[in-house]
Design a protein around this motif. Structure first.
Motif, PDB file in Angstrom:
ATOM      1  N   VAL A 118     -31.370 -14.978 -24.190  1.00 38.01           N
ATOM      2  CA  VAL A 118     -31.898 -14.480 -25.469  1.00 38.01           C
ATOM      3  C   VAL A 118     -33.050 -13.519 -25.223  1.00 38.01           C
ATOM      4  O   VAL A 118     -33.166 -12.467 -25.860  1.00 38.01           O
ATOM      5  CB  VAL A 118     -32.345 -15.661 -26.371  1.00 38.01           C
ATOM      6  N   LEU A 119     -33.897 -13.857 -24.229  1.00 39.70           N
ATOM      7  CA  LEU A 119     -35.017 -12.964 -23.895  1.00 39.70           C
ATOM      8  C   LEU A 119     -34.505 -11.597 -23.439  1.00 39.70           C
ATOM      9  O   LEU A 119     -35.046 -10.559 -23.806  1.00 39.70           O
ATOM     10  CB  LEU A 119     -35.866 -13.583 -22.776  1.00 39.70           C
ATOM     11  N   GLU A 120     -33.450 -11.632 -22.615  1.00 44.14           N
ATOM     12  CA  GLU A 120     -32.944 -10.381 -22.044  1.00 44.14           C
ATOM     13  C   GLU A 120     -32.184  -9.547 -23.074  1.00 44.14           C
ATOM     14  O   GLU A 120     -32.407  -8.346 -23.194  1.00 44.14           O
ATOM     15  CB  GLU A 120     -32.030 -10.688 -20.852  1.00 44.14           C
ATOM     16  N   THR A 121     -31.305 -10.200 -23.826  1.00 44.27           N
ATOM     17  CA  THR A 121     -30.473  -9.426 -24.756  1.00 44.27           C
ATOM     18  C   THR A 121     -31.185  -9.151 -26.081  1.00 44.27           C
ATOM     19  O   THR A 121     -30.846  -8.203 -26.789  1.00 44.27           O
ATOM     20  CB  THR A 121     -29.169 -10.193 -25.083  1.00 44.27           C
ATOM     21  N   GLY A 122     -32.157  -9.988 -26.386  1.00 43.73           N
ATOM     22  CA  GLY A 122     -32.862  -9.830 -27.657  1.00 43.73           C
ATOM     23  C   GLY A 122     -32.027 -10.270 -28.848  1.00 43.73           C
ATOM     24  O   GLY A 122     -32.361  -9.987 -29.994  1.00 43.73           O
ATOM     25  N   GLU A 123     -30.934 -10.969 -28.582  1.00 46.21           N
ATOM     26  CA  GLU A 123     -30.068 -11.427 -29.680  1.00 46.21           C
ATOM     27  C   GLU A 123     -30.181 -12.935 -29.873  1.00 46.21           C
ATOM     28  O   GLU A 123     -30.176 -13.690 -28.888  1.00 46.21           O
ATOM     29  CB  GLU A 123     -28.607 -11.069 -29.375  1.00 46.21           C
ATOM     30  N   SER A 124     -30.240 -13.344 -31.128  1.00 46.23           N
ATOM     31  CA  SER A 124     -30.359 -14.787 -31.421  1.00 46.23           C
ATOM     32  C   SER A 124     -29.078 -15.525 -31.059  1.00 46.23           C
ATOM     33  O   SER A 124     -27.991 -14.939 -31.089  1.00 46.23           O
ATOM     34  CB  SER A 124     -30.611 -15.005 -32.908  1.00 46.23           C
ATOM     35  N   LEU A 125     -29.240 -16.791 -30.714  1.00 43.80           N
ATOM     36  CA  LEU A 125     -28.071 -17.620 -30.376  1.00 43.80           C
ATOM     37  C   LEU A 125     -28.184 -18.964 -31.077  1.00 43.80           C
ATOM     38  O   LEU A 125     -29.282 -19.470 -31.286  1.00 43.80           O
ATOM     39  CB  LEU A 125     -28.046 -17.881 -28.867  1.00 43.80           C
ATOM     40  N   SER A 126     -27.045 -19.526 -31.422  1.00 48.21           N
ATOM     41  CA  SER A 126     -27.027 -20.881 -31.997  1.00 48.21           C
ATOM     42  C   SER A 126     -26.059 -21.740 -31.206  1.00 48.21           C
ATOM     43  O   SER A 126     -24.928 -21.314 -30.962  1.00 48.21           O
ATOM     44  CB  SER A 126     -26.541 -20.836 -33.443  1.00 48.21           C
ATOM     45  N   VAL A 127     -26.487 -22.904 -30.813  1.00 44.44           N
ATOM     46  CA  VAL A 127     -25.597 -23.830 -30.094  1.00 44.44           C
ATOM     47  C   VAL A 127     -25.848 -25.260 -30.563  1.00 44.44           C
ATOM     48  O   VAL A 127     -26.927 -25.559 -31.071  1.00 44.44           O
ATOM     49  CB  VAL A 127     -25.806 -23.808 -28.557  1.00 44.44           C
ATOM     50  N   GLU A 128     -24.852 -26.081 -30.366  1.00 40.16           N
ATOM     51  CA  GLU A 128     -25.034 -27.507 -30.670  1.00 40.16           C
ATOM     52  C   GLU A 128     -25.215 -28.280 -29.381  1.00 40.16           C
ATOM     53  O   GLU A 128     -24.576 -27.958 -28.375  1.00 40.16           O
ATOM     54  CB  GLU A 128     -23.830 -28.044 -31.446  1.00 40.16           C
ATOM     55  N   GLY A 129     -26.081 -29.242 -29.403  1.00 39.52           N
ATOM     56  CA  GLY A 129     -26.315 -30.066 -28.216  1.00 39.52           C
ATOM     57  C   GLY A 129     -26.991 -31.344 -28.642  1.00 39.52           C
ATOM     58  O   GLY A 129     -26.821 -31.792 -29.774  1.00 39.52           O
ATOM     59  N   PHE A 176     -29.318 -26.073 -32.217  1.00 37.83           N
ATOM     60  CA  PHE A 176     -30.406 -25.229 -31.710  1.00 37.83           C
ATOM     61  C   PHE A 176     -30.185 -23.782 -32.166  1.00 37.83           C
ATOM     62  O   PHE A 176     -29.070 -23.258 -32.023  1.00 37.83           O
ATOM     63  CB  PHE A 176     -30.416 -25.221 -30.175  1.00 37.83           C
ATOM     64  N   THR A 177     -31.238 -23.159 -32.669  1.00 38.94           N
ATOM     65  CA  THR A 177     -31.177 -21.717 -32.934  1.00 38.94           C
ATOM     66  C   THR A 177     -32.317 -21.076 -32.150  1.00 38.94           C
ATOM     67  O   THR A 177     -33.480 -21.471 -32.308  1.00 38.94           O
ATOM     68  CB  THR A 177     -31.339 -21.424 -34.442  1.00 38.94           C
ATOM     69  N   VAL A 178     -31.969 -20.153 -31.279  1.00 33.81           N
ATOM     70  CA  VAL A 178     -32.979 -19.523 -30.410  1.00 33.81           C
ATOM     71  C   VAL A 178     -33.075 -18.050 -30.803  1.00 33.81           C
ATOM     72  O   VAL A 178     -32.076 -17.329 -30.763  1.00 33.81           O
ATOM     73  CB  VAL A 178     -32.583 -19.658 -28.924  1.00 33.81           C
ATOM     74  N   SER A 179     -34.267 -17.615 -31.192  1.00 28.96           N
ATOM     75  CA  SER A 179     -34.462 -16.206 -31.602  1.00 28.96           C
ATOM     76  C   SER A 179     -35.611 -15.601 -30.810  1.00 28.96           C
ATOM     77  O   SER A 179     -36.585 -16.304 -30.504  1.00 28.96           O
ATOM     78  CB  SER A 179     -34.818 -16.115 -33.083  1.00 28.96           C
ATOM     79  N   PRO A 180     -35.510 -14.322 -30.510  1.00 28.69           N
ATOM     80  CA  PRO A 180     -36.595 -13.691 -29.731  1.00 28.69           C
ATOM     81  C   PRO A 180     -37.741 -13.202 -30.624  1.00 28.69           C
ATOM     82  O   PRO A 180     -37.524 -12.887 -31.797  1.00 28.69           O
ATOM     83  CB  PRO A 180     -35.880 -12.508 -29.079  1.00 28.69           C
ATOM     84  N   PHE A 181     -38.931 -13.155 -30.068  1.00 28.21           N
ATOM     85  CA  PHE A 181     -40.070 -12.472 -30.696  1.00 28.21           C
ATOM     86  C   PHE A 181     -40.209 -11.132 -30.004  1.00 28.21           C
ATOM     87  O   PHE A 181     -40.239 -11.085 -28.764  1.00 28.21           O
ATOM     88  CB  PHE A 181     -41.373 -13.261 -30.447  1.00 28.21           C
ATOM     89  N   GLY A 223     -40.516  -3.286 -29.078  1.00 27.73           N
ATOM     90  CA  GLY A 223     -39.168  -3.841 -29.203  1.00 27.73           C
ATOM     91  C   GLY A 223     -38.775  -4.759 -28.052  1.00 27.73           C
ATOM     92  O   GLY A 223     -37.621  -5.218 -27.968  1.00 27.73           O
ATOM     93  N   ASN A 224     -39.732  -5.065 -27.164  1.00 28.11           N
ATOM     94  CA  ASN A 224     -39.415  -5.957 -26.036  1.00 28.11           C
ATOM     95  C   ASN A 224     -39.633  -7.424 -26.441  1.00 28.11           C
ATOM     96  O   ASN A 224     -40.568  -7.728 -27.196  1.00 28.11           O
ATOM     97  CB  ASN A 224     -40.317  -5.644 -24.839  1.00 28.11           C
TER      98      ASN A 224
END
Lengths: 472, 116
Positions: free
Chosen positions: A75-86, A100-105, A110-111
């Motif tokens: 997510v840090l590298e692509t800058g795109e949010s991801l959602s997964v179940e765990g 889980f929803t992981v989003s970049p700041f 824009g980094n």
């Protein structure tokens, strides 16, 4: 005006925003270490935010989302949010399913400079999915008797206010379910619903659990611990078995109800809380007040809205409904194909007085489904104490029945007044037995052979007892 | 006293059930006898890990997240389990031999920048 607003928003702390989120939320830096996390996540993980700061998230979250560091880095590298179940391991050693929803700041260039991880507890929807239940709490409460319909009508009223609710009713009547249903239907539903049994913990421990403690408050208090009142912020706290709350804590609870603030154990700084309180008990609180075991002021403070749950024996027709419901349920969960109850089994099950209410009925059906090998639940599949009730029947003399009283008054009635099977509680066993004989004879229209069969005795035994009680 | 620590690189592993490496140390009083050895597991499995703990006659298990069923099992086997321990395993070993390691401890060195 505009500059004042800007100044205001500049002052808002991240933690205040995070604590407004009713699910776990955490901010990570580029090294995947925790920068800030909210109180919901403190509750889930058991780690205070002060301890968790600057620690790698993996070690605090204890999640299983593959190699979580890899996912976070992606997510840090692509800058795109991801959602997964765990899932995560919680502080109480439960394996809790989490979305889980992981989003970049991003910074001005824009980094990605960090991550926001949102953890939504999906255990409820998981368990409902697995059991095929509805996710609406109220739909899990079954009943079409007039008493239950009255209660269903009252529920939305209770949910739409913010006043304290006192739920009374015998053991096994579903006080916990109702409390949760009220919370789910209320405006606080997105915030925590925390349940604590006031009778389950010793006094000192209960105080620390409810109000938290500060480091050094007592031996073993090696770190600050937020109490359940703080963790239930903006949500509902459900105090079950409130009648067992020690007197000293009753005072503290009263002050929380009045002032919405309290001191943690050993603390010098007052904590403010905004929590709705729902209390429940199977004990007669007014009697406890009379005996000096429960504070009168607290009783009136809790007794703003009163909901009395009827005992199962008072719910006309609901026994049959619940028997069928649990039969279907256990058929599915135990992979059986039982179709019905035999006539005799139905007779026994519908005429039993269920002192343990719905919980007891559920257990009886579960037992029967386990034991039953055919397509129909027979008398032999039922627990022995149902088949020969006289051996095991117990009468709880302290048991009393309260009625819904919107004005807050309490009317006590002996169980016998309401029970289909009249069970006088004053005259001891002789009266109980006499009452049962009369009941059986009424049912069979005076046929002694059939009455003896219902009672599980021989005809001679019944004859002897009829003579003994002058019923001949 | 035989101590087992579930490890991941230099730290106590985040989860008991996902552990693939453990450290076994023999201690007497506050001293660690000999060099602790590490055991690699073929795959993460709580059951296999519990079996290893029994086989190795471990007295104390140090781990981070552990499920209730495994905790109960180890307690039933009269094992002392110190869970929710976060930080370098060397610090965990030092703390347990010193007699001051408790469940829920965040050890020195767990935080980024510690010791720098």
């Amino acid at each position: 005006m505009r500059s004042t607003e800007t100044a205001f928003f500049d002052k808002i702390k991240i933690i205040e925003i995070l604590n407004g989120i009713p699910h776990g939320a955490v901010i990570l830096d580029r090294d995947l270490c925790i920068v800030e996390m909210n109180s919901s996540l403190e509750l889930l993980t058991g780690f205070a935010v002060s301890e968790a700061k600057r620690v790698r998230a993996d070690f605090i979250l204890r999640c299983n989302i593959g190699k979580s560091e890899k996912l976070f880095r992606k997510v840090l590298e692509t800058g795109e949010s991801l959602s997964v179940e765990g899932n995560i391991i919680t502080q109480d050693h439960k394996n809790k399913p989490i979305h889980f929803t992981v989003s970049p700041f991003r910074n001005d260039d824009g980094n990605s400079v960090g991550l926001f991880v949102f953890l939504e507890d999906i255990s409820i929807s998981h368990s409902f999915d697995q059991r095929g239940f509805s996710s609406d709490g109220v739909k899990d409460i079954l009943g079409h008797s007039s008493k239950m319909l009255e209660m269903f009508e009252l529920l939305p009223v209770l949910a739409h206010t913010d006043a304290s609710v006192l739920i009374t009713g015998e053991t096994g009547t579903g006080k916990d379910l109702i409390a949760e249903a009220i919370h789910k239907a209320s405006k606080r539903s997105r915030y925590p619903f925390i349940k604590i049994n006031c009778g389950a913990l010793p006094e000192a421990l209960l105080e620390s659990e409810l109000f938290g403690h500060v480091r050094g408050a007592f031996t073993g208090a090696v770190k600050d611990k937020p109490g359940l009142f703080r963790l239930a912020q903006d949500g509902t706290i459900f105090l079950t078995e409130i009648g067992d709350l020690p007197l000293s804590l009753q005072v503290k609870l009263l002050s929380v109800l009045d002032d919405r603030e309290f001191f943690p154990v050993g603390g010098v700084k007052k904590e403010k809380v905004n929590v709705r309180i729902i209390a429940a008990t199977h004990r007669a609180l007014r009697e406890l007040v009379k005996r000096g075991e429960f504070r009168e002021d607290l009783f009136y403070r809790l007794n703003v809205l009163r909901l009395h749950l009827p005992a199962l024996r008072e719910r006309d027709g609901d026994i049959r409904l619940l028997l069928d419901y649990f039969l279907r349920k256990f058929n599915t969960s135990l992979n059986k194909s039982i179709k019905e109850y035999s006539g005799k089994a139905t007779e026994i099950l519908t005429s039993y007085h269920y002192p343990g209410n719905v919980r007891e009925l559920r257990n009886i059906v579960e037992y029967a489904v386990h034991i039953c090998r055919g397509k129909s639940v027979k008398k032999e599949c039922l627990p022995d104490y149902l088949v020969s009730p006289l051996m095991d029947m117990e009468v709880n003399e302290e048991q009393d029945v309260k009625q819904i009283d919107t004005e807050g008054g309490v009317q006590s009635k002996p169980v016998a007044d309401k029970a289909e099977h009249a069970v006088p509680i004053d005259g001891g066993w002789r009266d109980v037995e006499k009452g049962m004989i009369i009941d059986a004879l009424k049912k069979t229209g005076g046929n002694r052979s059939k009455a003896a069969l219902i009672l599980g005795w021989g005809r001679t035994t019944l004859w002897r007892k009829l003579n003994r009680y002058s019923l001949n | 006293m035989r101590i087992l620590i579930t490890i991941q690189k230099n730290s106590v592993a985040p989860r008991f059930d996902l552990t693939t490496e453990v450290l076994i140390a023999l201690c007497e009083g506050q001293k660690v006898l000999g060099k602790p050895r590490t055991v690699l597991m073929t795959r993460p499995s709580s059951e296999e890990l519990c079996a290893l703990i029994i086989k190795e006659n471990i007295n104390t298990v140090i781990c981070n997240g552990i499920e209730e069923s495994h905790l109960q099992y180890l307690a039933w086997k009269k094992m002392r389990v110190i869970d929710s321990v976060v930080g370098p395993y060397s610090e965990a070993l030092k703390a347990v031999t010193g007699g001051f390691l408790r469940s829920g401890t965040v050890l020195p060195g767990a935080k980024q920048g510690d010791g720098k």
